[in-house]
Write a protein that holds these residues in place. Structure first.
Motif, PDB file in Angstrom:
ATOM      1  N   ALA A 121      11.873  -4.418  -1.011  1.00 29.00           N
ATOM      2  CA  ALA A 121      10.443  -4.479  -1.326  1.00 29.00           C
ATOM      3  C   ALA A 121       9.673  -5.204  -0.233  1.00 29.00           C
ATOM      4  N   GLN A 122      10.242  -6.271   0.302  1.00 32.18           N
ATOM      5  CA  GLN A 122       9.579  -7.013   1.373  1.00 32.18           C
ATOM      6  C   GLN A 122       9.505  -6.185   2.657  1.00 32.18           C
ATOM      7  N   VAL A 123      10.585  -5.467   2.958  1.00 29.57           N
ATOM      8  CA  VAL A 123      10.582  -4.586   4.128  1.00 29.57           C
ATOM      9  C   VAL A 123       9.527  -3.480   3.941  1.00 29.57           C
ATOM     10  N   THR A 124       9.435  -2.966   2.728  1.00 31.72           N
ATOM     11  CA  THR A 124       8.426  -1.944   2.433  1.00 31.72           C
ATOM     12  C   THR A 124       7.026  -2.461   2.679  1.00 31.72           C
ATOM     13  N   ASP A 125       6.731  -3.668   2.216  1.00 28.46           N
ATOM     14  CA  ASP A 125       5.409  -4.254   2.420  1.00 28.46           C
ATOM     15  C   ASP A 125       5.097  -4.437   3.900  1.00 28.46           C
ATOM     16  N   LEU A 126       6.088  -4.885   4.672  1.00 26.73           N
ATOM     17  CA  LEU A 126       5.891  -5.056   6.111  1.00 26.73           C
ATOM     18  C   LEU A 126       5.618  -3.709   6.784  1.00 26.73           C
ATOM     19  N   ASN A 136       3.659   7.736   4.812  1.00 32.81           N
ATOM     20  CA  ASN A 136       4.813   8.099   5.627  1.00 32.81           C
ATOM     21  C   ASN A 136       5.942   7.072   5.566  1.00 32.81           C
ATOM     22  N   VAL A 137       5.590   5.787   5.687  1.00 37.29           N
ATOM     23  CA  VAL A 137       6.656   4.780   5.793  1.00 37.29           C
ATOM     24  C   VAL A 137       7.449   4.628   4.494  1.00 37.29           C
ATOM     25  N   ALA A 153      -0.464  -7.064  -7.830  1.00 34.14           N
ATOM     26  CA  ALA A 153       0.682  -7.721  -7.208  1.00 34.14           C
ATOM     27  C   ALA A 153       1.012  -7.172  -5.819  1.00 34.14           C
ATOM     28  N   GLY A 154       0.385  -6.066  -5.428  1.00 34.43           N
ATOM     29  CA  GLY A 154       0.700  -5.476  -4.123  1.00 34.43           C
ATOM     30  C   GLY A 154       0.745  -3.964  -4.207  1.00 34.43           C
ATOM     31  N   TRP A 155       1.939  -3.408  -4.057  1.00 37.36           N
ATOM     32  CA  TRP A 155       2.108  -1.951  -4.100  1.00 37.36           C
ATOM     33  C   TRP A 155       3.030  -1.555  -5.240  1.00 37.36           C
ATOM     34  N   GLU A 156       2.657  -0.484  -5.916  1.00 40.40           N
ATOM     35  CA  GLU A 156       3.549   0.147  -6.883  1.00 40.40           C
ATOM     36  C   GLU A 156       4.006   1.470  -6.277  1.00 40.40           C
TER      37      GLU A 156
END
Length: 301
Positions: A121-126, A136-137, A153-156
């Motif tokens: 999840a952290q890698v996804t946010d970065l 794309n990412v 909270a961020g991204w779902e």
């Protein structure tokens, strides 16, 4: 246990799928591969092989390396010396997520060499922060077809079921279209009717992908937010679209920012759609590589 070398394989992607502008994307069975090997101090070596390898930057401006550095900065550790070997299978600047593969490859490779301090999840946010949008990412990292939406909270991130009979056919022309140019032609505001149109068609697209129902897909692939403005940037668009539909495709869309065109077809029609799209572009003097692919379900490995 520390490791000194890791190889990361990342799928190319197709984004938007018509009405899903900047929020939906799918990983495809076309790949870039990145090998990271630790070396002395802060030394950097970058080598590239494959189609268009001569165009890859081999200094600190390389996007793979920038992502590699980003992760070490995020975890507040010194950036180690590294040799990066890139094997290109995803065409550059064609709307198939080549930059997303670089970002994901660099982040995943760095995370692995650093002992995996960050969660997926952290890698996804970065990755989303570096790319600027998720379409794309997210599938490049996670695989499959994915819808991304912001939350408090961020991204779902939502997995979108994709019926096994639906084949993505990509027609990759021998010219490029930069994402910045494709974004420049878009309006800054939209009328309410167009927003409602895309909302309805995105909902229908999700059900069409899940069920494989052809009539739903034929309607669902329409869009009013980006494709009408970008079509003029792609020579032969109308001819290729007409050929794809006439040969049995459910519909055709611009892959990402283009110029690659993506048709969705039933498995029984995919070969005919391939031939028709290639022929249509050839008739207007454009050489294109046309391929039937599949949905990659693994993401970065």
């Amino acid at each position: 246990m520390s490791i000194s070398s890791v190889t990361v394989k990342v799928p190319g992607t197709t984004a938007n799928l018509g009405p899903g502008f900047d929020c939906i994307g799918a990983a495809l069975t076309i790949y870039n591969q990145f090998q990271f090997t630790s070396q002395d101090e802060s030394k950097l070596t970058i080598q590239a092989t494959g189609a268009e390898a001569q165009r890859v930057q081999t200094d600190e401006s390389n996007l793979v390396y920038q992502a590699f550095v980003k992760l070490y900065q995020y975890i507040d550790q010194p950036v180690p010396g590294v040799k990066i070997e890139i094997d290109l299978g995803v065409p550059l600047a064609r709307g198939l997520g080549s930059s997303a593969t670089a970002i994901v490859g660099g982040l995943v490779g760095a995370n692995r060499l650093a002992g995996e301090p960050l969660s997926q999840a952290q890698v996804t946010d970065l990755a989303i922060a570096m790319e600027g949008h998720p379409d794309n990412v997210v599938p490049a990292l996670l695989g499959g077809c994915r819808l991304a939406a912001t939350s408090v909270a961020g991204w779902e991130i939502c997995d979108i079921p994709w019926h096994s009979n639906i084949i993505p056919v990509v027609a990759i022309p021998d010219f490029e279209l930069s994402t910045s140019e494709a974004r420049r032609v878009l309006p800054t505001e939209y009328i309410r009717a167009d927003a409602i149109f895309n909302t309805a068609h995105l909902g229908l697209l999700l059900r069409g992908l899940q069920t494989g129902k052809g009539e739903w897909l034929k309607a669902a692939l329409q869009d009013k937010l980006h494709q009408p403005y970008r079509q003029a940037l792609i020579p032969g668009y109308d001819a290729v679209n007409a050929a794809a539909i006439a040969s049995g495709a459910y519909g055709m869309v611009i892959s990402g920012a283009g110029p690659t065109l993506l048709a969705l077809a039933d498995v029984s029609q995919a070969q005919a759609v391939e031939a028709a799209m290639a022929s249509a572009w050839e008739e207007v003097g454009i050489t294109a590589q046309v391929r039937s692919l599949a949905l990659d379900t693994q993401g970065a490995t």
